[in-house]
Design a protein around this motif. Structure first.
Motif, PDB file in Angstrom:
ATOM      1  N   VAL A 191     -14.071  -6.285   3.474  1.00 59.05           N
ATOM      2  CA  VAL A 191     -15.289  -6.628   2.692  1.00 59.05           C
ATOM      3  C   VAL A 191     -15.649  -5.311   1.669  1.00 59.05           C
ATOM      4  N   PHE A 192     -15.271  -4.194   2.480  1.00 58.56           N
ATOM      5  CA  PHE A 192     -15.513  -2.999   1.788  1.00 58.56           C
ATOM      6  C   PHE A 192     -14.369  -2.798   0.525  1.00 58.56           C
ATOM      7  N   VAL A 193     -13.301  -3.177   0.869  1.00 59.76           N
ATOM      8  CA  VAL A 193     -12.247  -3.001  -0.132  1.00 59.76           C
ATOM      9  C   VAL A 193     -12.277  -4.290  -1.282  1.00 59.76           C
ATOM     10  N   SER A 210      -6.990   6.655  -2.300  1.00 58.16           N
ATOM     11  CA  SER A 210      -5.619   7.583  -2.290  1.00 58.16           C
ATOM     12  C   SER A 210      -6.230   8.984  -1.276  1.00 58.16           C
ATOM     13  N   LEU A 211      -7.528   8.849  -1.239  1.00 57.06           N
ATOM     14  CA  LEU A 211      -8.272   9.775  -0.286  1.00 57.06           C
ATOM     15  C   LEU A 211      -8.012  11.284  -1.089  1.00 57.06           C
ATOM     16  N   GLY A 212      -7.963  11.219  -2.547  1.00 57.91           N
ATOM     17  CA  GLY A 212      -8.198  12.160  -3.114  1.00 57.91           C
ATOM     18  C   GLY A 212      -6.798  13.095  -3.435  1.00 57.91           C
ATOM     19  N   VAL A 213      -5.770  12.649  -2.616  1.00 60.48           N
ATOM     20  CA  VAL A 213      -4.657  13.297  -2.349  1.00 60.48           C
ATOM     21  C   VAL A 213      -3.643  13.212  -3.501  1.00 60.48           C
ATOM     22  N   ASP A 270       0.925  -1.080  -0.036  1.00 60.17           N
ATOM     23  CA  ASP A 270       0.125   0.081   0.024  1.00 60.17           C
ATOM     24  C   ASP A 270       0.776   1.286   0.010  1.00 60.17           C
ATOM     25  N   PHE A 271       2.020   0.969   0.830  1.00 61.55           N
ATOM     26  CA  PHE A 271       2.896   2.288   0.711  1.00 61.55           C
ATOM     27  C   PHE A 271       3.674   2.564  -0.663  1.00 61.55           C
ATOM     28  N   TRP A 286      -3.575   6.049   0.384  1.00 62.98           N
ATOM     29  CA  TRP A 286      -3.295   6.641   1.889  1.00 62.98           C
ATOM     30  C   TRP A 286      -4.627   6.165   2.879  1.00 62.98           C
ATOM     31  N   ALA A 287      -5.547   5.709   2.411  1.00 61.85           N
ATOM     32  CA  ALA A 287      -6.627   5.172   3.400  1.00 61.85           C
ATOM     33  C   ALA A 287      -6.285   3.990   3.882  1.00 61.85           C
ATOM     34  N   PRO A 288      -5.864   2.685   3.125  1.00 62.98           N
ATOM     35  CA  PRO A 288      -5.268   1.545   3.463  1.00 62.98           C
ATOM     36  C   PRO A 288      -3.985   1.734   4.376  1.00 62.98           C
ATOM     37  N   ILE A 289      -3.086   2.624   4.144  1.00 58.47           N
ATOM     38  CA  ILE A 289      -2.163   2.688   4.909  1.00 58.47           C
ATOM     39  C   ILE A 289      -2.606   3.220   6.341  1.00 58.47           C
ATOM     40  N   MET A 290      -3.346   4.123   6.331  1.00 60.60           N
ATOM     41  CA  MET A 290      -3.792   4.523   7.692  1.00 60.60           C
ATOM     42  C   MET A 290      -4.628   3.404   8.620  1.00 60.60           C
TER      43      MET A 290
END
Length: 188
Positions: free
Chosen positions: A77-79, A97-100, A28-29, A34-38
């Protein structure tokens, strides 16, 4: 030091979940998701606390880990639904990616057996933008690799909840043990 089978199984599942979460975090990095990283970072912390709770007989940590695992199942399940384009979700959206950044799954360009080709335009050959390359063929498409990551996490969580009938017993034993140790400390 004795080890009951349910406690040892819980330790094994925590360790397995920790290893697979760390592997998932690395990829993920690499994809700047970013969402999965957090979420993975928080999951790694909770798994370490759960492992600590099981090893040190801390029932609150074990209960927190078991409750977090329910949220973790929901996240996976969401992913999975996102990568399968189910429920109005799209794998091409920038949710993860949170739109970033415009980045996406690392596996999209680097999957097993993927052969990439740069765009034929001579003006774009010196650019390093990942959007300017196309992937011709892969043995396994990237969304299925991401779904396999989710399936592994879901299987580990399912195995965890197969020992749940004994998990309340483990938590009750841990609570009794903590209560007994507190009583002994007060007597000394």
């Amino acid at each position: 030091m004795g080890c009951c089978s349910a406690r040892c199984t819980l330790i094994l599942l925590c360790c397995l979940q920790l290893v697979t979460a760390l592997e998932r975090q690395v990829f993920d990095f690499l994809g700047y998701q970013w969402a999965p990283i957090m979420v993975n970072f928080f999951h790694i912390i909770v798994v370490i606390l759960g492992l600590f709770g099981v090893i040190q007989y801390r029932s609150r940590y074990v209960i927190m880990y078991l409750l977090w695992t329910l949220l973790w199942v929901g996240w996976n399940v969401f992913v999975s639904c996102l990568y399968l384009d189910l429920g109005g979700l799209s794998k091409d959206s920038d949710i993860l990616s949170l739109g970033v950044s415009p980045h996406r799954s690392w596996w999209k360009d680097n999957g097993p057996g993927c052969e990439g080709e740069n765009l034929p335009s001579a003006g774009w050959q010196n650019q390093q933008n990942p959007e300017l390359s196309t992937v011709l063929s892969c043995w396994l498409e990237y969304q299925y690799i991401e779904i396999l990551h989710c399936i592994v996490q879901l299987l580990i969580s399912t195995l965890l909840y197969h020992i749940i009938p004994t998990a309340p017993g483990i938590c009750l034993c841990l609570l009794c043990r903590q209560h007994l140790f507190r009583g002994r400390r007060q007597q000394l």
